[in-house]
Design a protein around this motif. Structure first.
Motif, short mmCIF file in Angstrom:
data_model
loop_
_atom_site.label_atom_id
_atom_site.label_comp_id
_atom_site.label_asym_id
_atom_site.label_seq_id
_atom_site.Cartn_x
_atom_site.Cartn_y
_atom_site.Cartn_z
N ARG A 183 6.62 0.03 -4.97
CA ARG A 183 6.09 0.58 -6.22
C ARG A 183 6.08 -0.41 -7.37
O ARG A 183 5.33 -0.25 -8.33
N ASP A 185 5.76 -4.44 -9.08
CA ASP A 185 4.74 -5.47 -8.98
C ASP A 185 5.16 -6.63 -8.08
O ASP A 185 4.35 -7.49 -7.75
N ASN A 222 2.72 -2.39 -6.28
CA ASN A 222 2.19 -1.41 -7.25
C ASN A 222 1.71 -0.13 -6.55
O ASN A 222 0.78 0.52 -7.02
N ALA A 223 2.34 0.21 -5.44
CA ALA A 223 2.00 1.43 -4.69
C ALA A 223 3.14 2.42 -4.83
O ALA A 223 4.09 2.42 -4.04
N ASP A 224 3.07 3.25 -5.86
CA ASP A 224 4.11 4.23 -6.15
C ASP A 224 3.73 5.55 -5.48
O ASP A 224 2.99 6.36 -6.04
N ASN A 227 2.82 9.13 -6.97
CA ASN A 227 2.27 8.98 -8.31
C ASN A 227 0.85 8.40 -8.24
O ASN A 227 -0.12 9.10 -8.43
N ASN A 228 0.75 7.11 -7.95
CA ASN A 228 -0.58 6.50 -7.91
C ASN A 228 -1.08 6.24 -6.49
O ASN A 228 -2.10 5.59 -6.29
N TYR A 229 -0.35 6.74 -5.49
CA TYR A 229 -0.73 6.53 -4.09
C TYR A 229 -0.42 7.80 -3.31
O TYR A 229 0.66 8.36 -3.43
N ASP A 230 -1.38 8.24 -2.52
CA ASP A 230 -1.27 9.52 -1.82
C ASP A 230 -0.47 9.39 -0.53
O ASP A 230 -0.81 8.60 0.35
N TYR A 428 10.65 12.97 -6.46
CA TYR A 428 9.19 12.97 -6.32
C TYR A 428 8.72 12.33 -5.02
O TYR A 428 7.69 12.70 -4.45
#
Length: 489
Positions: A183, A185, A222-224, A227-230, A428
Motif C-alpha cells: 500500500r 510507495d 501504492n496498492a491499498d 481502499n484504492n484496489y479491489d 478494513y
C-alpha cells in the motif's frame, strides 16, 4: 564447532557504535562492523556444546529462546572462524533468506540461548550473521537465482513486510508466479517505514527487493487493498492469496483530552513520515512531523519508543521524557529468570544512549502513566498530567496498575508520541477479503494458515499479533511451504 577452547581464550567483542554526537547529525547506520580478522576470532568462541540451544527457537515462560528460523549457527560460526566466508553464506542462506535484515534489527534470541551465556558472555551470533551476509554482498556472491521452471500457478501476497517478502521468496523459488501488493510507495512494509534508517538503511532493503524482482517477483506499490484496489479483482485473478499485512492497528491512549488536543501522534505515523521525507527529499519538503524545538513526551518503553527518542533528538527537540508504565528492569538476571530464558534485564538502547550523552541522564520515567492532555486556547497541546502507579492484584488475582495518591505531576509538552504497541490487524483489510478475526482482532486461521475464505491464507503478525522480524520471516517461509502444497494439489 569453532575452536574448542575459544570461549576460554577470547573475550566477547562487538563492533562499536558511532559516537552519539557524530551520529545525531545524520540518519546513517550507527553501528559499525568489526574487521574480518576480529570477527573470525568471535566465531572461535562458539562451543562444541552438544545441544545448540541457539538454534532451538522454543518458547520458555512465554518468551522465545533460540532462533525461530533454526539457523545452523554452530556450523557457520565454525566457517567464520576458519575464514571460509563463502561456505558460511551457503549455510546461512539455507535457513534465512534475509540475514541482512535480522543481522541488523533482530534482538538476537539466539544469543539468549547460547550455552556460553550460561556462565559468561554469549557468542556474538548476530554480528557474525551480519558479517557473513555483508561479506557475501561485497564479494558479489549474492546473485539472482530465478527458478528453472514455472508451474503456471499465480499467487498474490498482500503486504511486503518481512512476512510478505519471505512468503514471496519461498513461493517464487517453488516456481509459482508471485505478485506482491504494497500500500505504500516503496516496498518493505515495517522494514521500510517502521524502522528508522539509522538502524536499517533503506538501500539494504531495496537491494534485496531488486534481487527478488530479477528472480521474477513482481512488486505493485501504492496498492491499498480495500481502499484504492479491489480485493475481488485479486481473488478472481490469482490461484492463492496470502495476507501478510502485519498487526498495524496502534494501541491508543485512554486519557482526558485525547480526542480534542492537537499534537498527539502515533509513533508509526511519526516514524513513517520522517523516513519518507528523508528518502524523498532529505527532509527538504518539510512533509513530516517535526520535533524541532518542542518539548516531547514519548509514551512507551519498547523498541518503537526508542526509535522515537532517537528521531526526536535528530530533529533537535527542546526536551524529551519517555514514560514507561512498567517498573525498571533488573540490572542482572533474577533467580526466576534463568538461562536459557530471554533475559529480562535493563537495556540501554541507542536512543537512550544518545540522550544520556546529550543530557547526562536516562530519559525514561518508570511506573508512570498519562492521565490528561491539556491544550491552549487554540487547541494545541501544551502539557500532560501524569501519575505514578504501582502494580497490585485485584479481587480476581490479576495484576494491574493502581495510581499512587500524591504522585501527580504536570509536564510541558507540544508533541506526544504514542509508542504503546499494536492491538491487531486493521479491520478494513479483513473486511475487503471477508476473513474472520479471532478474539485478539487478528486474522483467524488454523495451524495450516487457512482463513475462512477459500484459497485465502494469512501469515506473520496479521494472524498472530505483534512479534519479531525473525518470527515474521519464519511465518512467511512456513506459509509458503503450505501454499505450495495447496497449489500442487
Amino acid at each position: 564447532m569453532g575452536k574448542p577452547t575459544g570461549f576460554l581464550e577470547y573475550d566477547r567483542e562487538v563492533g562499536k557504535n558511532r559516537e552519539p554526537k557524530e551520529r545525531l547529525k545524520d540518519y546513517k547506520e550507527f553501528h559499525l562492523s568489526l574487521p574480518a580478522d576480529k570477527q573470525s576470532i568471535q566465531g572461535a568462541r562458539c562451543m562444541d556444546c552438544g545441544v545448540p540451544f541457539c538454534q532451538s527457537g522454543v518458547l520458555i515462560s512465554g518468551m522465545v529462546s533460540g532462533c525461530p528460523l533454526h539457523n545452523l549457527i554452530p556450523e557457520w560460526n565454525d566457517l567464520v572462524y576458519r575464514g571460509k566466508w563463502d561456505l558460511a553464506y551457503e549455510r546461512l542462506n539455507k535457513t534465512n533468506p534475509f540475514p541482512e535484515f535480522t543481522g541488523r534489527v533482530c534482538p538476537a534470541p539466539c544469543e539468549a540461548g547460547c550455552t556460553a551465556g550460561l556462565n559468561g558472555p554469549s557468542v556474538t551470533i548476530k554480528e557474525n550473521e551480519r558479517a557473513i551476509i555483508d561479506t557475501a554482498f561485497e564479494n558479489g556472491i549474492v546473485k539472482a537465482n530465478p527458478p528453472a521452471k514455472r508451474t503456471g500457478k499465480t499467487v498474490a501476497v498482500i503486504g511486503s513486510g518481512p512476512a510478505g517478502l519471505a512468503t514471496a521468496d519461498t513461493l517464487n523459488k517453488c516456481g509459482h508466479k508471485v505478485t506482491v501488493f504494497e500500500r505504500s510507495d516503496r516496498p518493505g512494509g515495517l522494514l521500510m517505514y517502521g524502522i528508522p534508517n539509522m538502524k536499517l538503511d533503506k538501500e539494504v532493503i531495496l537491494r534485496r527487493v531488486h534481487i527478488m524482482a530479477e528472480e521474477g517477483v513482481k512488486f505493485v506499490n501504492n496498492a491499498d487493498i480495500g481502499n484504492n484496489y479491489d480485493a475481488n479483482e485479486i481473488l478472481d485473478e490469482f490461484d492463492a492469496v496470502i495476507l501478510a499485512t502485519g498487526a498495524s492497528e496502534p494501541r491508543d491512549l485512554q486519557a482526558k483530552g485525547r480526542d480534542e488536543v492537537k499534537g498527539v501522534h502515533f509513533a508509526v505515523d511519526f516514524l513513517k513520515a520522517n523516513t519518507k521525507s528523508l528518502l524523498d527529499s532529505n527532509h527538504a519538503d518539510n512533509n513530516y512531523i517535526s520535533a524541532k524545538d518542542k518539548n516531547v513526551i514519548v509514551i512507551g518503553g519498547g523498541d518503537t519508543g526508542t526509535d522515537c527518542v532517537g528521531t526526536s533528538l535528530r530533529h533537535g527537540c527542546k526536551s524529551l521524557v519517555q514514560f514507561e508504565i512498567m517498573g525498571e528492569p533488573a540490572r542482572e538476571r533474577a533467580e526466576n529468570n534463568p538461562w536459557p530464558e530471554w533475559p529480562k534485564v535493563l537495556k540501554v538502547d541507542y536512543g537512550q544512549e544518545e540522550f544520556i550523552d546529550v543530557y547526562g541522564k536516562d530519559p525514561r520515567e518508570y511506573l508512570t502513566t498519562v492521565t490528561a492532555l491539556n491544550a491552549d486556547k487554540d487547541g494545541n497541546l501544551e502539557s500532560v498530567d501524569t501519575v505514578k502507579v504501582e502494580w497490585k492484584k485485584d479481587e480476581n488475582g490479576r495484576f494491574g496498575p493502581v495510581p499512587v495518591k500524591g504522585s501527580e505531576k504536570t509536564y510541558q509538552a507540544e508533541l506526544v508520541l504514542l509508542a504503546m504497541g499494536f492491538t491487531g490487524s486493521q479491520s478494513y483489510i479483513k473486511e475487503a477479503f471477508g476473513v474472520e478475526s479471532d478474539a485478539r482482532t487478528n486474522i483467524k486461521t488454523g495451524e495450516d494458515f487457512k482463513t475462512n475464505v477459500p484459497k485465502v491464507f494469512a501469515t506473520g503478525d496479521a494472524r498472530r499479533g505483534q512479534s519479531l522480524v525473525v518470527t515474521a520471516i519464519n511465518e512467511g517461509i512456513r506459509v509458503g511451504i503450505t501454499v505450495n502444497e495447496f497449489l500442487r494439489k
